[in-house]
Design an enzyme around this catalytic site. Structure first.
Site, mmCIF file in Angstrom:
data_model
loop_
_atom_site.group_PDB
_atom_site.id
_atom_site.type_symbol
_atom_site.label_atom_id
_atom_site.label_comp_id
_atom_site.label_asym_id
_atom_site.label_seq_id
_atom_site.Cartn_x
_atom_site.Cartn_y
_atom_site.Cartn_z
ATOM 1 C CB CYS A 306 22.793 4.219 -30.105
ATOM 2 S SG CYS A 306 22.633 5.137 -31.636
ATOM 3 N NE ARG A 335 27.930 7.538 -39.264
ATOM 4 C CZ ARG A 335 27.939 8.286 -38.167
ATOM 5 N NH1 ARG A 335 28.387 9.526 -38.229
ATOM 6 N NH2 ARG A 335 27.503 7.797 -37.020
ATOM 7 C CD GLN A 353 30.650 6.409 -33.670
ATOM 8 O OE1 GLN A 353 29.928 5.511 -33.250
ATOM 9 N NE2 GLN A 353 30.160 7.492 -34.253
ATOM 10 C CG ASP A 355 29.176 4.870 -29.455
ATOM 11 O OD1 ASP A 355 28.904 5.897 -28.827
ATOM 12 O OD2 ASP A 355 28.523 4.472 -30.434
ATOM 13 C CG HIS A 357 24.921 3.902 -26.150
ATOM 14 N ND1 HIS A 357 25.792 3.209 -26.967
ATOM 15 C CD2 HIS A 357 24.518 4.986 -26.854
ATOM 16 C CE1 HIS A 357 25.900 3.845 -28.125
ATOM 17 N NE2 HIS A 357 25.139 4.917 -28.086
ATOM 18 C CE LYS A 440 24.794 17.680 -31.008
ATOM 19 N NZ LYS A 440 25.642 17.124 -32.076
ATOM 20 C CG HIS A 486 23.332 8.394 -27.413
ATOM 21 N ND1 HIS A 486 23.276 7.476 -28.436
ATOM 22 C CD2 HIS A 486 22.039 8.640 -27.066
ATOM 23 C CE1 HIS A 486 22.016 7.185 -28.695
ATOM 24 N NE2 HIS A 486 21.244 7.877 -27.880
#
Length: 620
Positions: A306, A335, A353, A355, A357, A440, A486
């Protein structure tokens, strides 16, 4: 679900947990009779059962579990009461010292000093006694079951005969209080239910889950592998596994493209400054892979995407007419997970991901949330997974855990509620489950074994636009702060694949199967025709320029063995070719389930396969 049903379910779970906690004490009482020198740690009820951590003079065996179960039944039939006794803290310490229970003495001293055993915080056990505070307690409670006395806050059933059916499941090692510097105890796991039928169903479920374990199926079906040289939590996807990944990614893109999403690309390393501005650094720096380079600047492997996308938005001034701007990509984040937490594809260090945005005006939030929901709903329908919705809110009692003001949070949460109302969706709310930067909507999918998996999400974020000073020129000509959403559809590709493998037990529908059909020539003289069939099927036009995935089994083995091999590989269709089929330009078609579709022309078979691929639905 009605409020009365929710209360009923909560009460039933409370009663079950209480009974399981009592069964843990019953097990400990049996162990003490069999091994009088046993020293006891903690024994809580947990999801699907209970356990007790115990120091014993020798390692237990499965035979020992049978002995313990037998003794437990003897004690249960004696209808022993669970008697609560309160005692002054100093007297309690003396009592446990005399009983030679050092772990209980340690817990009691913690209670005396700070009012909590702190076991919950350190190990996740829910058997802590006392209340969390900076002051010690004066009194503690014990529960007595026959000869066995345990430090415990309860509650328990009234007597042992109120315990239902139980079974001891396994033995594992566990460091006292979760610290590897402490002694290793033996953890005895068990489960308990109200009826024999419930226990039998649970044991069936465990066996079925074992058969569906994605780690085993992933190897057997040649979907992914791991290498010690590459490192733990870093899966390597084979050609077959990559086919599935690509198809999932293409499916998401086919749903998001008509809704105005644009693809972007970002690097996999970044300066740590980016995450210091975003606020991620202070919260997650211990979970980030750090990278050093020749520049002397601090870099890291990106743990999320993000902040990068904010910089694409910020690369030039935007007008309100350009909004919403929808940026999406499929990319990996990294991670530094602890080795002991890694588990197949479910928990990895390299996380892919899907992902996206969205940067929009405040008045566009509801419509953008609706667009995202349409993608989520469209994506999960072909998998037959029922979705439930949870609105995850902040914990207003602990504002220090979150970024932003109370006013910002309340405004964001109400906007998501309004979206859910406007679309007539059913949801539950749960405080304390929000991301640290915003509330969320989490979507939970149920698989074939009725297990729930939190996968897709819509997250509202007023904080990152503020931290990065994102602006657009509003209709009034003034600089205005955008709202950021997100969005994830699969969650992570790796974890979703683990769920999908177990959901289908590796028997993927035709559109998703790495190999959709295998051609089985009965004899070598049928090989030429086998290639004719394969080539004809691969000439079928499919979306995205794809072709049908067809293989030929040329092994010099019997037809029956080739069919068994195809069934073991869970290939949807087996196309058997002999003299008759070659003469008639046809194929004998078998399903992996054992069903025989008879003889079909190549054209009819091609149409059937094409329909299943395009509709993402297998025909009967």
């Amino acid at each position: 679900m009605s409020a009365s049903m929710e209360v009923s379910d909560e009460q039933a779970q409370y009663e079950l947990d209480r009974m399981r906690h009592s069964t843990a004490h019953l097990m400990a009482a049996a162990v003490q009779l069999l091994w009088p020198d046993a020293k006891f740690g903690v024994g809580p009820a947990i999801k699907n059962g209970f356990y007790y951590d115990i120091e014993l003079p020798a390692a237990l065996t499965p035979k020992d579990l049978e002995r313990i179960e037998t003794k437990m039944r003897e004690l249960k039939n004696k209808k022993l009461p669970y008697e609560r006794v309160e005692m002054d803290i100093d007297a309690a310490i003396e009592e446990m010292t005399q009983r030679k229970q050092p772990y209980k003495v340690e817990l009691l001293n913690l209670l005396k000093e700070r009012g909590s055993t702190a076991v919950v915080e350190e190990t996740g056990d829910s058997d802590a006694v006392g209340v969390s505070s900076d002051q010690g307690v004066d009194k503690v409670s014990f529960y007595k079951t026959g000869h066995f006395v345990d430090l415990c806050r309860g509650p328990h059933v009234d007597a042992t005969n109120q315990i239902g059916v139980f079974k001891l499941m396994s033995i594992a090692g566990a460091y006292w209080r979760g610290n590897e510097k402490n002694p290793q105890l033996q953890r005895l796991y068990g489960t308990a239910f109200n009826t024999k039928e419930e226990l039998e169903h649970y044991l069936w479920f465990l066996e079925e889950a074992k058969k569906r374990d994605h780690r085993r199926l992933g190897q057997e079906l040649d979907l992914f592998t791991f290498s010690d040289l590459v490192g733990g939590g870093l899966p390597l996807f084979t050609p077959k596994g990559t086919v599935i990944r690509d198809l999932l990614e293409e499916f998401v893109q086919s749903l998001e493209k008509p809704r105005g999403y644009q693809r972007v690309r970002i690097p996999h390393i970044t300066k740590s400054d980016l995450y210091k501005v975003s606020g991620h650094w202070d919260k997650f720096q211990d979970d980030i892979f750090h990278v050093s380079g020749k520049s002397g600047e601090d870099f890291c492997m990106k743990p999320m995407n993000c902040p990068h996308h904010t910089q694409i938005f910020a690369s030039r001034m935007r007008s309100y007419r350009e909004l919403p701007i929808r940026l999406s990509e499929v990319t990996a984040v990294y991670r530094d997970e602890l080795p002991g937490t890694l588990q197949g594809l479910s928990r990895v260090r390299a996380i892919t991901q899907d992902d996206a945005h969205v940067f929009c005006r405040p008045d566009q939030v509801a419509d953008e949330a609706r667009r995202i929901y349409e993608i989520i709903d469209g994506f999960y329908k072909p998998f037959g997974m029922q979705l439930t919705i949870r609105l995850s809110l902040w914990d207003e009692r602990h504002p220090e855990k979150y970024l932003g003001t109370a006013e910002t949070w309340n405004n964001a949460q109400e906007q998501l509620r309004q979206f859910l109302r406007d679309n007539n969706l059913t949801w539950v709310e749960e405080a304390g489950e929000a991301a640290f930067y915003g509330p969320k909507i989490d979507f939970t999918a149920k698989d074939a074994l009725d297990r729930s998996w939190q996968l897709a999400t819509i997250q509202l974020d007023f904080n990152l636009p503020e931290r990065f000073n994102l602006e657009y020129v509003g209709a009034d000509g003034h600089a205005t702060r955008p709202v950021m959403l997100h969005r994830a559809i699969l969650g992570s590709v790796e974890r979703f694949m683990s769920v999908l493998i177990e959901h289908y037990a590796g028997a993927f529908p035709t559109w998703l199967a790495p190999v959709q059909a295998v051609v089985i020539p009965i004899a070598d003289r049928h090989l030429d025709y086998a290639y004719e069939v394969k080539n004809a099927l691969q000439d079928v036009n499919l979306p995205n320029g794809r072709t049908l995935r067809i293989e030929i089994d040329e092994a010099r083995e019997s037809m029956q063995k080739k069919i068994r091999n195809a069934q073991m590989q869970k290939i949807p269709y087996m196309l058997v070719l002999g003299d008759k089929e070659a003469e008639n330009g046809a194929v004998a078609v078998r399903r992996r389930s054992g069903g025989d579709l008879g003889t079909l022309s190549i054209a009819d078979l091609a149409e059937r396969l094409k329909t299943e691929v395009i509709t993402r639905s297998d025909l009967a």
